[in-house]
Write a protein that holds these residues in place. Structure first.
Motif, PDB file in Angstrom:
ATOM      1  N   TYR A 157       0.375   5.309  -0.431  1.00 16.49           N
ATOM      2  CA  TYR A 157      -0.122   5.787   0.864  1.00 16.49           C
ATOM      3  C   TYR A 157       1.029   6.022   1.833  1.00 16.49           C
ATOM      4  O   TYR A 157       1.941   5.209   1.945  1.00 16.49           O
ATOM      5  N   ASP A 158       0.966   7.129   2.540  1.00 18.39           N
ATOM      6  CA  ASP A 158       1.884   7.413   3.645  1.00 18.39           C
ATOM      7  C   ASP A 158       1.433   6.591   4.848  1.00 18.39           C
ATOM      8  O   ASP A 158       0.248   6.568   5.173  1.00 18.39           O
ATOM      9  N   GLU A 159       2.350   5.901   5.519  1.00 21.59           N
ATOM     10  CA  GLU A 159       1.946   5.067   6.653  1.00 21.59           C
ATOM     11  C   GLU A 159       1.310   5.886   7.768  1.00 21.59           C
ATOM     12  O   GLU A 159       0.497   5.364   8.539  1.00 21.59           O
ATOM     13  N   ARG A 160       1.622   7.200   7.849  1.00 20.22           N
ATOM     14  CA  ARG A 160       1.009   8.055   8.847  1.00 20.22           C
ATOM     15  C   ARG A 160      -0.432   8.428   8.485  1.00 20.22           C
ATOM     16  O   ARG A 160      -1.103   9.115   9.248  1.00 20.22           O
ATOM     17  N   LYS A 161      -0.884   7.968   7.327  1.00 22.97           N
ATOM     18  CA  LYS A 161      -2.271   8.210   6.925  1.00 22.97           C
ATOM     19  C   LYS A 161      -3.036   6.892   6.760  1.00 22.97           C
ATOM     20  O   LYS A 161      -4.080   6.846   6.122  1.00 22.97           O
ATOM     21  N   ILE A 162      -2.494   5.835   7.357  1.00 24.41           N
ATOM     22  CA  ILE A 162      -3.154   4.532   7.354  1.00 24.41           C
ATOM     23  C   ILE A 162      -3.656   4.240   8.766  1.00 24.41           C
ATOM     24  O   ILE A 162      -2.905   4.337   9.743  1.00 24.41           O
ATOM     25  N   SER A 163      -4.935   3.896   8.880  1.00 26.03           N
ATOM     26  CA  SER A 163      -5.541   3.547  10.168  1.00 26.03           C
ATOM     27  C   SER A 163      -6.142   2.154  10.087  1.00 26.03           C
ATOM     28  O   SER A 163      -6.464   1.664   9.000  1.00 26.03           O
ATOM     29  N   LEU A 164      -6.301   1.523  11.254  1.00 27.61           N
ATOM     30  CA  LEU A 164      -6.851   0.172  11.335  1.00 27.61           C
ATOM     31  C   LEU A 164      -8.108   0.192  12.190  1.00 27.61           C
ATOM     32  O   LEU A 164      -8.183   0.916  13.193  1.00 27.61           O
ATOM     33  N   PHE A 165      -9.088  -0.636  11.813  1.00 29.27           N
ATOM     34  CA  PHE A 165     -10.340  -0.750  12.565  1.00 29.27           C
ATOM     35  C   PHE A 165     -10.644  -2.242  12.704  1.00 29.27           C
ATOM     36  O   PHE A 165     -10.768  -2.945  11.694  1.00 29.27           O
ATOM     37  N   GLY A 166     -10.736  -2.726  13.939  1.00 30.94           N
ATOM     38  CA  GLY A 166     -10.981  -4.148  14.136  1.00 30.94           C
ATOM     39  C   GLY A 166     -12.020  -4.408  15.199  1.00 30.94           C
ATOM     40  O   GLY A 166     -12.175  -3.630  16.146  1.00 30.94           O
ATOM     41  N   PHE A 167     -12.731  -5.519  15.037  1.00 35.73           N
ATOM     42  CA  PHE A 167     -13.702  -5.947  16.045  1.00 35.73           C
ATOM     43  C   PHE A 167     -13.268  -7.254  16.672  1.00 35.73           C
ATOM     44  O   PHE A 167     -12.946  -8.224  15.961  1.00 35.73           O
ATOM     45  N   SER A 168     -13.236  -7.321  18.001  1.00 35.82           N
ATOM     46  CA  SER A 168     -12.945  -8.527  18.770  1.00 35.82           C
ATOM     47  C   SER A 168     -11.622  -9.151  18.306  1.00 35.82           C
ATOM     48  O   SER A 168     -10.578  -8.534  18.426  1.00 35.82           O
ATOM     49  N   GLN A 169     -11.649 -10.358  17.754  1.00 35.63           N
ATOM     50  CA  GLN A 169     -10.403 -10.983  17.318  1.00 35.63           C
ATOM     51  C   GLN A 169      -9.725 -10.145  16.238  1.00 35.63           C
ATOM     52  O   GLN A 169      -8.496 -10.070  16.170  1.00 35.63           O
ATOM     53  N   GLY A 170     -10.514  -9.491  15.387  1.00 34.99           N
ATOM     54  CA  GLY A 170      -9.946  -8.583  14.391  1.00 34.99           C
ATOM     55  C   GLY A 170      -9.263  -7.388  15.035  1.00 34.99           C
ATOM     56  O   GLY A 170      -8.284  -6.854  14.512  1.00 34.99           O
ATOM     57  N   GLY A 171      -9.786  -6.938  16.191  1.00 33.32           N
ATOM     58  CA  GLY A 171      -9.131  -5.873  16.932  1.00 33.32           C
ATOM     59  C   GLY A 171      -7.792  -6.323  17.487  1.00 33.32           C
ATOM     60  O   GLY A 171      -6.824  -5.549  17.528  1.00 33.32           O
ATOM     61  N   GLU A 172      -7.714  -7.572  17.927  1.00 29.52           N
ATOM     62  CA  GLU A 172      -6.443  -8.118  18.413  1.00 29.52           C
ATOM     63  C   GLU A 172      -5.399  -8.107  17.314  1.00 29.52           C
ATOM     64  O   GLU A 172      -4.231  -7.768  17.543  1.00 29.52           O
ATOM     65  N   ILE A 173      -5.818  -8.480  16.106  1.00 27.53           N
ATOM     66  CA  ILE A 173      -4.890  -8.512  14.977  1.00 27.53           C
ATOM     67  C   ILE A 173      -4.478  -7.104  14.568  1.00 27.53           C
ATOM     68  O   ILE A 173      -3.312  -6.851  14.238  1.00 27.53           O
ATOM     69  N   ALA A 174      -5.423  -6.169  14.591  1.00 31.83           N
ATOM     70  CA  ALA A 174      -5.096  -4.784  14.258  1.00 31.83           C
ATOM     71  C   ALA A 174      -4.058  -4.226  15.237  1.00 31.83           C
ATOM     72  O   ALA A 174      -3.087  -3.572  14.835  1.00 31.83           O
ATOM     73  N   LEU A 175      -4.234  -4.485  16.528  1.00 34.81           N
ATOM     74  CA  LEU A 175      -3.290  -4.010  17.538  1.00 34.81           C
ATOM     75  C   LEU A 175      -1.932  -4.704  17.397  1.00 34.81           C
ATOM     76  O   LEU A 175      -0.885  -4.083  17.570  1.00 34.81           O
ATOM     77  N   ASP A 176      -1.958  -5.998  17.081  1.00 31.63           N
ATOM     78  CA  ASP A 176      -0.708  -6.743  16.876  1.00 31.63           C
ATOM     79  C   ASP A 176       0.082  -6.149  15.714  1.00 31.63           C
ATOM     80  O   ASP A 176       1.293  -5.940  15.811  1.00 31.63           O
ATOM     81  N   CYS A 185       0.833  -1.213   0.000  1.00 29.25           N
ATOM     82  CA  CYS A 185       0.000   0.000   0.000  1.00 29.25           C
ATOM     83  C   CYS A 185       0.862   1.255   0.000  1.00 29.25           C
ATOM     84  O   CYS A 185       0.463   2.287  -0.546  1.00 29.25           O
ATOM     85  N   LYS A 186       2.036   1.169   0.603  1.00 27.26           N
ATOM     86  CA  LYS A 186       2.957   2.310   0.611  1.00 27.26           C
ATOM     87  C   LYS A 186       3.692   2.442  -0.720  1.00 27.26           C
ATOM     88  O   LYS A 186       3.662   3.500  -1.352  1.00 27.26           O
ATOM     89  N   SER A 187       4.322   1.370  -1.167  1.00 26.42           N
ATOM     90  CA  SER A 187       5.201   1.448  -2.336  1.00 26.42           C
ATOM     91  C   SER A 187       4.433   1.476  -3.654  1.00 26.42           C
ATOM     92  O   SER A 187       4.790   2.217  -4.575  1.00 26.42           O
ATOM     93  N   HIS A 188       3.383   0.680  -3.763  1.00 27.55           N
ATOM     94  CA  HIS A 188       2.634   0.580  -5.020  1.00 27.55           C
ATOM     95  C   HIS A 188       1.491   1.599  -5.090  1.00 27.55           C
ATOM     96  O   HIS A 188       1.324   2.277  -6.110  1.00 27.55           O
ATOM     97  N   CYS A 189       0.718   1.705  -4.012  1.00 23.22           N
ATOM     98  CA  CYS A 189      -0.455   2.588  -4.025  1.00 23.22           C
ATOM     99  C   CYS A 189      -0.103   4.043  -3.715  1.00 23.22           C
ATOM    100  O   CYS A 189      -0.810   4.952  -4.159  1.00 23.22           O
TER     101      CYS A 189
END
Length: 345
Positions: free
Chosen positions: A210-229, A204-208
């Motif tokens: 996107y600046d990593e400082r403009k990338i956010s994550l949204f997760g629910f339950s187990q998906g939230g664990e993965i987003a935080l990881d 997403c950074k190199s090809h698309c």
């Protein structure tokens, strides 16, 4: 003698209002500027008033004059002022390639034509990215923001309906839930999930572009664990993470973050009626998140009446939308090309 009725205060600055939202006829403002400022949070609860027109799609307000929240499974029926057709194509990022990861994903460019930010969504245990999270990402209509929903790699065994998991969660013989003492959980995260997501973010950074400082994550339950990881151990200084009812995996609580200085802002939302994790347990788990991301960058919100699920009221959605509004950048084209600002009457 009749007493003059004062106008309701502006929902933003609390000064006397001079107008109101022309769509829901409920929320009052003192100026178009205040309406634009409030729209990122107001839109989640803004539904057409029966007096707003004769459209068959209009939803009347409830009997207590509070707006009816949108169904997360349906995209909001919005009618923006102006058109996005004049937005230069240069404001579009290159979409990620399907070959960038073995995970299935669905990418959607910004509805207003400006791909300034990217929000990546991670579903919970037993769910799938489509239709629930794809529709949620579209319903939020975040300005200047593209979205990408990623599906977990492993099917949940023995389910009648299709459901997926980010790491093994059940004993295949007994059906019992696996705990942090089961090595296969973290093994899959370290050997498959984390490397693939790191590869995808790098793409997403190199090809698309996107600046990593403009990338956010949204997760629910187990998906939230993965987003935080991913935010903690992926080696990126991401903009922000929202996790609903999800905390860091216990297996990683003795590990240090991949970067010495993380500038990622984190919001964790937990319901006080969550039957998976008590409020006390949640507060204990939040201490580790503060250690990883810093106390000043970490926010813990306990929502009254909310169970183990997504927010179901404006009381729950408003702080999330405010968090998005604070952590999504809008460049010089941000206000001019916001396709979700309604005319004030």
């Amino acid at each position: 003698m009749a007493t003059a009725v004062s106008k309701p205060p502006c929902v933003v600055c609390k000064t006397p209002s001079i107008t109101r939202c022309s769509r829901c006829k409920i929320v009052h403002y003192c100026s178009p500027e205040c309406q634009r400022k409030d729209w990122p949070t107001h839109k989640i609860a803004c539904t057409p008033s029966s007096a707003a027109g004769k459209s068959s799609n209009a939803t009347p307000p409830t009997s207590n004059n509070k707006p009816t929240l949108p169904d997360p499974s349906k995209v909001l029926n919005v009618h923006p002022v102006g058109s996005s057709s004049s937005i230069p194509s240069s404001n579009r990022k290159v979409p990620p390639k399907a070959s960038s990861t073995i995970f299935k994903f669905e990418y959607k460019p910004s509805l207003d034509g400006v791909d300034e930010n990217l929000v990546i969504f991670f579903h919970g245990l037993g769910d799938k990215m489509n239709p629930n999270f794809v529709r949620l990402a579209s319903t939020l209509q975040l300005p200047n923001t593209a979205t990408c929903c990623i599906q977990a790699p492993t099917p949940v065994p023995y389910l009648e309906e299709e459901g997926w998991q980010w790491f093994p969660s059940f004993n295949n013989l007994t059906g019992e839930l696996l705990g942090p003492d089961s090595p296969e959980r973290m093994l899959q995260v370290k050997q498959l999930v984390r490397p693939e997501l790191i590869k995808f973010l790098s793409h997403c950074k190199s090809h698309c572009g996107y600046d990593e400082r403009k990338i956010s994550l949204f997760g629910f339950s187990q998906g939230g664990e993965i987003a935080l990881d991913l935010a903690a151990f992926g080696g990126f200084n991401l903009r922000s993470v929202i996790s609903i009812a999800g905390y860091m995996m216990e297996e990683s609580q003795n590990n240090d973050p991949a970067l010495k200085k993380l500038n990622t802002r984190v919001m964790i939302m937990q319901g006080d009626k969550d039957d998976v994790r008590s409020v006390k347990e949640a507060k204990d788990k939040f201490k580790y998140i503060q250690r990883i991301f810093g106390k000043a960058s970490s926010e813990h919100l306990i929502v009254e009446g909310m169970g183990h699920g997504m927010p179901a009221s404006e009381h729950g959605w408003r702080p999330l939308m405010e968090f998005f509004a604070q952590n999504l950048d809008s460049g010089s084209t941000g206000v001019e090309h916001m396709s979700d600002i309604f005319e004030v009457k």
